[in-house]
Design a protein around this motif. Structure first.
Motif, PDB file in Angstrom:
ATOM      1  N   PRO A 124       0.861  -1.292  -0.177  1.00 35.58           N
ATOM      2  CA  PRO A 124      -0.001   0.022   0.150  1.00 35.58           C
ATOM      3  C   PRO A 124       0.921   1.075   0.130  1.00 35.58           C
ATOM      4  CG  PRO A 124       0.079  -1.043   2.206  1.00 35.58           C
ATOM      5  CD  PRO A 124       0.903  -1.673   1.284  1.00 35.58           C
ATOM      6  N   GLU A 125       0.210   2.245  -0.190  1.00 34.33           N
ATOM      7  CA  GLU A 125       0.982   3.697  -0.385  1.00 34.33           C
ATOM      8  C   GLU A 125       0.995   4.278   1.118  1.00 34.33           C
ATOM      9  OE1 GLU A 125       2.529   4.713  -3.349  1.00 34.33           O
ATOM     10  OE2 GLU A 125       1.998   2.755  -3.718  1.00 34.33           O
ATOM     11  N   ALA A 126       1.662   5.459   1.155  1.00 34.52           N
ATOM     12  CA  ALA A 126       1.561   6.352   2.408  1.00 34.52           C
ATOM     13  C   ALA A 126       2.116   7.592   1.795  1.00 34.52           C
ATOM     14  CB  ALA A 126       2.268   5.968   3.716  1.00 34.52           C
ATOM     15  N   LYS A 138      -4.209  12.720   4.215  1.00 33.57           N
ATOM     16  CA  LYS A 138      -4.443  11.404   4.487  1.00 33.57           C
ATOM     17  C   LYS A 138      -4.108  10.270   3.271  1.00 33.57           C
ATOM     18  CE  LYS A 138      -7.575  11.928   8.428  1.00 33.57           C
ATOM     19  NZ  LYS A 138      -8.756  11.555   9.229  1.00 33.57           N
ATOM     20  N   THR A 139      -4.612  10.932   2.077  1.00 38.11           N
ATOM     21  CA  THR A 139      -4.634  10.172   0.976  1.00 38.11           C
ATOM     22  C   THR A 139      -4.258  11.068  -0.270  1.00 38.11           C
ATOM     23  OG1 THR A 139      -6.747  10.187   0.298  1.00 38.11           O
ATOM     24  CG2 THR A 139      -6.058   8.508   2.031  1.00 38.11           C
ATOM     25  N   SER A 194       4.963  10.937  -1.713  1.00 37.08           N
ATOM     26  CA  SER A 194       4.124   9.988  -2.102  1.00 37.08           C
ATOM     27  C   SER A 194       4.785   8.779  -2.609  1.00 37.08           C
ATOM     28  CB  SER A 194       2.921  10.206  -3.042  1.00 37.08           C
ATOM     29  OG  SER A 194       2.269   9.335  -3.333  1.00 37.08           O
ATOM     30  N   THR A 215       1.783   9.151   7.298  1.00 37.43           N
ATOM     31  CA  THR A 215       0.298   8.853   7.294  1.00 37.43           C
ATOM     32  C   THR A 215      -0.018   7.555   7.544  1.00 37.43           C
ATOM     33  OG1 THR A 215       0.141   8.746   4.895  1.00 37.43           O
ATOM     34  CG2 THR A 215       0.059  10.924   6.025  1.00 37.43           C
ATOM     35  N   PHE A 218      -2.427   3.534   2.746  1.00 35.49           N
ATOM     36  CA  PHE A 218      -3.726   3.540   2.080  1.00 35.49           C
ATOM     37  C   PHE A 218      -3.476   3.059   0.472  1.00 35.49           C
ATOM     38  CE2 PHE A 218      -1.790   7.488   1.128  1.00 35.49           C
ATOM     39  CZ  PHE A 218      -1.813   7.528  -0.330  1.00 35.49           C
ATOM     40  N   VAL A 219      -4.713   2.445   0.001  1.00 38.15           N
ATOM     41  CA  VAL A 219      -4.397   1.774  -1.195  1.00 38.15           C
ATOM     42  C   VAL A 219      -4.934   3.039  -2.288  1.00 38.15           C
ATOM     43  CG1 VAL A 219      -5.009   0.126  -3.121  1.00 38.15           C
ATOM     44  CG2 VAL A 219      -4.747  -0.576  -0.629  1.00 38.15           C
ATOM     45  N   ARG A 226      -8.705   0.266  -7.342  1.00 41.97           N
ATOM     46  CA  ARG A 226      -7.702   0.300  -6.269  1.00 41.97           C
ATOM     47  C   ARG A 226      -6.610  -0.096  -7.185  1.00 41.97           C
ATOM     48  NH1 ARG A 226      -8.506  -1.284  -0.777  1.00 41.97           N
ATOM     49  NH2 ARG A 226      -7.232  -3.202  -1.087  1.00 41.97           N
TER      50      ARG A 226
END
Length: 287
Positions: A124-126, A138-139, A194, A215, A218-219, A226
């Protein structure tokens, strides 16, 4: 990091490259690698995926997996060839090295340029942001909504395609390494950086005194789909026999649990393991 990578990158240009002549449909590179007893692997000197440690030893999740696989394929020695992440595919294609071992995400676009093994992890990313997260990000959707936010991106990364799809490139700042991205946040050149949570978590552990925070993971969602990134090893498109032999051994490690135990020291957990295949990722436009 930049200095070391630059110096080692100069060494790459002086090394002999892979012979690209007389390739059969399936390729014969694996046989030639076995004959010479060593394999050249391309990395971007990015922890925790593939990097050279302070002792000069090549390590990271991808090189350590490759070391085991190649030994089982009859190849005892590995030589690192370091280049910028965005140059890995072009360098592979012209024979600077035999395989990319850099945790590269499998995407349909990249699948048109190289053959991928089945992935060794999913990620997943952050976002890396200043301490206290003053803009409340947050995203990536929060960056889209806040027109004043500048987003830092790693050159050649899949995050650039995410930012492009979301219309963020006019506010993007491109960095050539993870640590230059962190420095960019500290210097107020960007408001967020990112990248995968794994990469950013590792980088922050090495800059624990910096006024930065990560953070929650998240995806990204692009066009309602997604975008779960999965990293794999890359091979030239004429080397299907080589890729297939490597993938067989990698999947044996996955089935036995040896894959997870090998990458766990680099911050990977069971949550980062995946059973997705290269075929699925290359044909699924949501990847």
């Amino acid at each position: 990091m930049g200095t070391a990578a630059g110096a080692l990158g100069l060494a790459v240009s002086s090394c002999s490259t892979v012979d690209l002549t007389a390739q059969e449909a399936g390729g014969d590179l694996l046989s030639r690698i076995r004959d010479r007893g060593e394999v050249n692997i391309g990395i971007a000197n990015e922890a925790p995926y593939g990097f050279v440690d302070r002792s000069g030893r090549i390590t990271g999740e991808a090189p350590e997996l490759a070391r085991i696989v190649f030994q089982r394929l009859g190849v005892e020695r590995m030589n690192p060839r370091i280049t910028d992440f965005g140059a890995l595919i072009p360098a592979l294609q012209v024979g600077v090295f035999d395989v990319i071992a850099a945790g590269m995400f499998v995407t349909p676009a990249r699948c048109k340029q190289v053959l991928f093994s089945d992935p060794e992890y999913q990620a997943p990313e952050a976002l890396m942001v200043p301490k206290g997260n003053p803009k409340g990000l947050k995203t990536l959707d929060d960056i889209v909504a806040n027109k004043d936010v500048r987003v830092g991106l790693l050159t050649g990364s899949a995050n650039i395609s995410y930012a492009t799809a979301l219309g963020l490139m006019d506010r993007a700042v491109i960095f050539d390494s993870v640590f230059s991205g962190l420095d960019g946040i500290l210097a107020n050149r960007a408001d967020a950086f990112s990248l995968t949570a794994i990469s950013l978590r590792d980088a922050l552990s090495k800059r624990s005194d910096a006024p930065l925070e990560l953070t929650p993971a998240f995806v990204p969602v692009i066009g309602g789909k997604r975008q779960l990134g999965c990293g794999a090893f890359g091979f030239r498109r004429d080397q299907r026999t080589f890729r297939d032999a490597f993938t067989v051994e990698l999947n044996r490690m996955r089935a036995s649990g040896e894959l997870l135990s090998t990458v766990r020291p680099f911050g990977f957990t069971e949550a980062e393991m995946t059973t997705l295949t290269a075929t699925e990722l290359c044909t699924d436009t949501s990847s």
